[in-house]
Scaffold this motif. Structure first.
Motif, PDB file in Angstrom:
ATOM      1  N   SER A  33       0.855  -1.191   0.000  1.00 51.77           N
ATOM      2  CA  SER A  33       0.000   0.000   0.000  1.00 51.77           C
ATOM      3  C   SER A  33       0.890   1.241   0.000  1.00 51.77           C
ATOM      4  O   SER A  33       2.087   1.151   0.269  1.00 51.77           O
ATOM      5  CB  SER A  33      -0.913   0.001   1.238  1.00 51.77           C
ATOM      6  OG  SER A  33      -0.130   0.009   2.413  1.00 51.77           O
ATOM      7  N   VAL A  34       0.295   2.387  -0.325  1.00 52.22           N
ATOM      8  CA  VAL A  34       1.043   3.653  -0.327  1.00 52.22           C
ATOM      9  C   VAL A  34       0.281   4.667   0.514  1.00 52.22           C
ATOM     10  O   VAL A  34      -0.939   4.824   0.362  1.00 52.22           O
ATOM     11  CB  VAL A  34       1.224   4.207  -1.763  1.00 52.22           C
ATOM     12  CG1 VAL A  34       2.019   5.515  -1.738  1.00 52.22           C
ATOM     13  CG2 VAL A  34       1.920   3.199  -2.658  1.00 52.22           C
ATOM     14  N   MET A  35       0.998   5.326   1.420  1.00 53.51           N
ATOM     15  CA  MET A  35       0.352   6.306   2.295  1.00 53.51           C
ATOM     16  C   MET A  35       0.952   7.691   2.055  1.00 53.51           C
ATOM     17  O   MET A  35       2.169   7.830   1.905  1.00 53.51           O
ATOM     18  CB  MET A  35       0.552   5.888   3.747  1.00 53.51           C
ATOM     19  CG  MET A  35      -0.377   6.578   4.727  1.00 53.51           C
ATOM     20  SD  MET A  35      -0.132   5.912   6.399  1.00 53.51           S
ATOM     21  CE  MET A  35      -1.657   5.015   6.635  1.00 53.51           C
ATOM     22  N   ILE A  36       0.082   8.687   1.986  1.00 54.63           N
ATOM     23  CA  ILE A  36       0.539  10.061   1.756  1.00 54.63           C
ATOM     24  C   ILE A  36       0.084  10.935   2.910  1.00 54.63           C
ATOM     25  O   ILE A  36      -1.108  11.007   3.215  1.00 54.63           O
ATOM     26  CB  ILE A  36      -0.067  10.632   0.442  1.00 54.63           C
ATOM     27  CG1 ILE A  36       0.310   9.762  -0.763  1.00 54.63           C
ATOM     28  CG2 ILE A  36       0.366  12.084   0.230  1.00 54.63           C
ATOM     29  CD1 ILE A  36      -0.570   9.984  -1.978  1.00 54.63           C
ATOM     30  N   HIS A  37       1.049  11.592   3.566  1.00 58.42           N
ATOM     31  CA  HIS A  37       0.685  12.540   4.618  1.00 58.42           C
ATOM     32  C   HIS A  37       1.182  13.937   4.252  1.00 58.42           C
ATOM     33  O   HIS A  37       2.381  14.192   4.234  1.00 58.42           O
ATOM     34  CB  HIS A  37       1.279  12.132   5.972  1.00 58.42           C
ATOM     35  CG  HIS A  37       0.995  13.136   7.063  1.00 58.42           C
ATOM     36  ND1 HIS A  37       1.865  13.402   8.086  1.00 58.42           N
ATOM     37  CD2 HIS A  37      -0.067  13.952   7.256  1.00 58.42           C
ATOM     38  CE1 HIS A  37       1.348  14.335   8.869  1.00 58.42           C
ATOM     39  NE2 HIS A  37       0.177  14.698   8.393  1.00 58.42           N
ATOM     40  N   CYS A  38       0.268  14.812   3.904  1.00 56.20           N
ATOM     41  CA  CYS A  38       0.605  16.227   3.755  1.00 56.20           C
ATOM     42  C   CYS A  38      -0.690  17.019   3.777  1.00 56.20           C
ATOM     43  O   CYS A  38      -1.770  16.452   3.655  1.00 56.20           O
ATOM     44  CB  CYS A  38       1.411  16.501   2.495  1.00 56.20           C
ATOM     45  SG  CYS A  38       0.492  16.346   0.995  1.00 56.20           S
ATOM     46  N   GLY A  39      -0.562  18.328   3.963  1.00 54.42           N
ATOM     47  CA  GLY A  39      -1.774  19.123   4.161  1.00 54.42           C
ATOM     48  C   GLY A  39      -1.822  20.364   3.308  1.00 54.42           C
ATOM     49  O   GLY A  39      -1.457  20.339   2.136  1.00 54.42           O
ATOM     50  N   SER A  40      -2.232  21.463   3.921  1.00 53.90           N
ATOM     51  CA  SER A  40      -2.477  22.681   3.151  1.00 53.90           C
ATOM     52  C   SER A  40      -1.228  23.554   3.041  1.00 53.90           C
ATOM     53  O   SER A  40      -1.306  24.691   2.589  1.00 53.90           O
ATOM     54  CB  SER A  40      -3.627  23.466   3.772  1.00 53.90           C
ATOM     55  OG  SER A  40      -3.383  23.688   5.142  1.00 53.90           O
ATOM     56  N   ARG A  41      -0.075  23.021   3.496  1.00 54.60           N
ATOM     57  CA  ARG A  41       1.208  23.705   3.334  1.00 54.60           C
ATOM     58  C   ARG A  41       1.179  25.120   3.915  1.00 54.60           C
ATOM     59  O   ARG A  41       0.412  25.409   4.810  1.00 54.60           O
ATOM     60  CB  ARG A  41       1.631  23.686   1.865  1.00 54.60           C
ATOM     61  CG  ARG A  41       1.604  22.292   1.205  1.00 54.60           C
ATOM     62  CD  ARG A  41       2.773  21.418   1.600  1.00 54.60           C
ATOM     63  NE  ARG A  41       3.996  21.824   0.910  1.00 54.60           N
ATOM     64  CZ  ARG A  41       5.001  22.460   1.499  1.00 54.60           C
ATOM     65  NH1 ARG A  41       4.917  22.749   2.771  1.00 54.60           N
ATOM     66  NH2 ARG A  41       6.085  22.769   0.848  1.00 54.60           N
ATOM     67  N   GLY A  42       2.000  26.011   3.369  1.00 51.17           N
ATOM     68  CA  GLY A  42       2.115  27.356   3.930  1.00 51.17           C
ATOM     69  C   GLY A  42       0.821  28.151   3.863  1.00 51.17           C
ATOM     70  O   GLY A  42       0.569  29.016   4.719  1.00 51.17           O
ATOM     71  N   LEU A  43       0.001  27.839   2.871  1.00 55.51           N
ATOM     72  CA  LEU A  43      -1.262  28.576   2.728  1.00 55.51           C
ATOM     73  C   LEU A  43      -2.134  28.419   3.972  1.00 55.51           C
ATOM     74  O   LEU A  43      -2.639  29.402   4.529  1.00 55.51           O
ATOM     75  CB  LEU A  43      -2.012  28.098   1.475  1.00 55.51           C
ATOM     76  CG  LEU A  43      -3.345  28.774   1.190  1.00 55.51           C
ATOM     77  CD1 LEU A  43      -3.459  29.134  -0.293  1.00 55.51           C
ATOM     78  CD2 LEU A  43      -4.534  27.906   1.595  1.00 55.51           C
ATOM     79  N   GLY A  44      -2.293  27.181   4.422  1.00 54.47           N
ATOM     80  CA  GLY A  44      -3.121  26.918   5.590  1.00 54.47           C
ATOM     81  C   GLY A  44      -2.578  27.595   6.837  1.00 54.47           C
ATOM     82  O   GLY A  44      -3.339  28.142   7.647  1.00 54.47           O
ATOM     83  N   HIS A  45      -1.249  27.560   6.974  1.00 56.54           N
ATOM     84  CA  HIS A  45      -0.640  28.196   8.145  1.00 56.54           C
ATOM     85  C   HIS A  45      -0.806  29.706   8.116  1.00 56.54           C
ATOM     86  O   HIS A  45      -1.026  30.340   9.144  1.00 56.54           O
ATOM     87  CB  HIS A  45       0.831  27.817   8.251  1.00 56.54           C
ATOM     88  CG  HIS A  45       0.998  26.449   8.809  1.00 56.54           C
ATOM     89  ND1 HIS A  45       1.053  26.214  10.151  1.00 56.54           N
ATOM     90  CD2 HIS A  45       1.055  25.259   8.211  1.00 56.54           C
ATOM     91  CE1 HIS A  45       1.147  24.925  10.361  1.00 56.54           C
ATOM     92  NE2 HIS A  45       1.153  24.310   9.203  1.00 56.54           N
ATOM     93  N   GLN A  46      -0.711  30.287   6.911  1.00 62.26           N
ATOM     94  CA  GLN A  46      -0.874  31.732   6.805  1.00 62.26           C
ATOM     95  C   GLN A  46      -2.312  32.133   7.122  1.00 62.26           C
ATOM     96  O   GLN A  46      -2.550  33.144   7.782  1.00 62.26           O
ATOM     97  CB  GLN A  46      -0.465  32.217   5.405  1.00 62.26           C
ATOM     98  CG  GLN A  46      -0.318  33.717   5.288  1.00 62.26           C
ATOM     99  CD  GLN A  46       0.765  34.278   6.214  1.00 62.26           C
ATOM    100  OE1 GLN A  46       1.847  33.713   6.325  1.00 62.26           O
ATOM    101  NE2 GLN A  46       0.473  35.371   6.888  1.00 62.26           N
ATOM    102  N   VAL A  47      -3.279  31.318   6.681  1.00 59.98           N
ATOM    103  CA  VAL A  47      -4.691  31.582   6.998  1.00 59.98           C
ATOM    104  C   VAL A  47      -4.847  31.644   8.518  1.00 59.98           C
ATOM    105  O   VAL A  47      -5.448  32.580   9.059  1.00 59.98           O
ATOM    106  CB  VAL A  47      -5.616  30.491   6.386  1.00 59.98           C
ATOM    107  CG1 VAL A  47      -7.007  30.547   7.005  1.00 59.98           C
ATOM    108  CG2 VAL A  47      -5.707  30.653   4.867  1.00 59.98           C
TER     109      VAL A  47
END
Lengths: 376, 142
Positions: free
Chosen positions: A131-145
């Motif tokens: 299986s393949v698992m991907i963990h990432c989110g909204s990057r700098g945009l989310g943090h700036q919000v």
């Protein structure tokens, strides 16, 4: 958090593992400093923030089936890109299609153990397969919000009464509260669209190295560290609530209308990653989670050791060598990043899962062990 | 030489304390600690100048806004900080105004990324101001 099942066997993948990791590392950049491969205009980014995974799909990234197995079909309808600041847009623009650093990762895993045959079959997980698992989110945009709205909320509602300034808040139904909610939803759409592009490149990498990507079906994609409007029973009364899941992920039990149809009978897949050298688990949500935790579960192992302490104690090169001797190959942008994520830095994932199961908020379906890890 | 900053233990994020004879110097050293999390600052060249101007109602927000500028500049413009070469803090109305000049370079593959700072937070933030001896404590989200 996103999980993809495959028809590849462990042996097939191990034979080409180094090549696979190199390919994935090239295709899915960490994006720190230099950004991603995609050149986006502001108009395109605004459209992406509104449409989420649909935006990616329209541009040929992934399949319609991916959307069907994504929370909210990969699109938060409450999102309003106009509520996202120019600064947040500027941070988000170059980062689309990147993994980020820190605890974000892309992992090739072995389905090591099946605990619930029926649920595993429905999720498409088979012992001995990959299986393949991907963990990432909204990057700098989310943090700036978040940074932008923390500042605005401080100005409007003050913080002197709070034990911690990070706890600043606004009433959900106030003008500012609504603006933040819509901006946060736009951040979720960024994360959905980003993972949708990454899953496409994961398939492309496997196609190139393994000759095919057939059978690489998405099991599920679900957010963590977000707030959602949901209906829950409170003292026997159905109420509409805003459920904040910080350090937590959603875990709907059987029969919930928001769970993809193919899983509705058994419950929502719950993805709980461990550290690089241990294991990740797939659970299924329970009715009890709806009763005691507003349908929420832990979202990962959680750190036990500070990053500074980890760097003092471990050397990235040594950690990578040790992991290789345990059958785990790591490719990372920096050695320091590996040291920070060394196994003893995290709580024992098996204990976290045990606590989750004992409290009744999740049922274990499968254990996934890493074979190869790409870290930003 | 007195130490400019030191890293302290924090389970999930990165925490540091930066020192200075004045508040301005402590702010300059906080920027040095921040870039130390992200890059090997020694290896970063001082090729371009950036002028930074931020305003805030209190010193803590001023520090968050100041350090936040470098997080923003890295993500949005690929600017990597070597050091802050001048910095002034003035009272403005009921709040503060900070003006600074920073030197650095554009990111390229020769700059190994050590850590990705995502946000500057108020968590455990402290600012101590005494005559001739100041320090600031910051936790950044990584």
């Amino acid at each position: 958090m996103r999980l993809v099942r495959t028809d590849f066997t462990v042996d097939q993948v191990i034979e080409k593992r180094t090549q696979l990791l190199n390919e994935l590392f090239e295709e899915v950049p960490s994006g720190v400093g230099k950004g991603g491969i995609t050149k986006l205009s502001k108009e395109e980014l605004l459209e992406l923030l509104e449409k989420g995974s649909e935006w990616s799909l329209e541009r040929g990234y992934g399949t319609k089936e991916d959307l069907e197995t994504t929370e909210e079909m990969g699109r938060m309808k409450s999102a309003d890109p106009k509520m996202v600041s120019e600064k947040a847009l500027a941070r988000g623009k170059p980062q689309l299609g990147t993994l980020g650093a820190g605890n974000h990762f892309l992992e090739i895993q072995k389905v090591d153990e099946i605990y619930d045959e029926a649920a595993a079959e429905i999720f498409g997980l088979e012992k001995g397969k990959v299986s393949v698992m991907i963990h990432c989110g909204s990057r700098g945009l989310g943090h700036q919000v978040a940074s932008d709205y923390i500042e605005q909320m401080e100005k409007k509602y003050g913080f002197s009464h709070l034990p911690d300034r990070e706890l600043v808040n606004a009433p959900l139904n106030s003008e500012l509260g609504q603006r933040y909610f819509k901006a946060m939803c736009a951040g979720m759409n960024y994360a959905f669209a980003n993972r949708q592009m990454i899953v496409h490149w994961v398939r492309a990498s496997f196609r190139k190295v393994m000759g095919t990507d057939e059978g690489m079906r998405q099991v599920y994609d679900v957010c963590h560290n977000i707030a959602k409007i949901e209906k829950h029973n409170v003292d026997g009364e159905l109420k509409t609530l805003c459920v904040h899941r910080k350090g937590a992920t959603r875990a709907f039990g059987p029969g919930h209308e928001e769970t993809p149809e193919r899983y509705r009978k058994i419950g929502q897949p719950v993805l709980i990653p461990g550290s690089m050298g241990t294991a990740s688990y797939v659970l299924v949500g329970t009715k009890k989670a709806g009763e005691i935790s507003f349908s929420s579960s832990a979202h990962g192992a959680g750190r036990e050791l500070s990053r500074t302490a980890a760097i003092r104690q471990f050397r990235g090169e040594t950690v990578a060598k040790e992991l290789l001797s345990q059958g785990i190959e790591v490719k990372a942008a920096s050695w320091k990043g590996i040291a920070e994520e060394a196994v003893p830095s995290y709580k024992d994932i098996d204990e976290v899962i045990k606590a989750t199961v004992n409290s009744g908020i999740g049922k274990v379906v499968a254990k996934l062990k890493p074979l190869g890890v790409v870290k930003g | 030489m007195e130490k400019k900053y030191e890293f302290l233990d924090h389970t999930a994020d990165a925490k540091f304390r930066a020192y200075g004879k004045s508040l301005e110097e402590a702010f300059v050293n906080a920027a040095a600690a921040l870039t130390g999390i992200m890059f090997d600052a020694e290896k970063v060249e001082a090729k371009t100048n950036k002028s930074i101007q931020v305003e805030a109602g209190d010193l803590k927000s001023l520090l968050v806004a100041f350090l936040g500028e470098f997080v923003y500049l890295l993500d949005a413009e690929g600017f990597i900080l070597k050091k802050v070469v001048s910095l002034t803090i003035n009272k403005k109305g009921s709040g503060y105004r900070l003006a600074a000049v920073a030197k650095g370079d554009r990111y390229s593959d020769k700059n190994e990324v050590l850590g990705d700072v995502k946000a500057v937070t108020y968590a455990e933030m402290e600012i101590k101001e005494e005559k001739g001896k100041c320090w600031v404590q910051v936790v950044v989200d990584i």
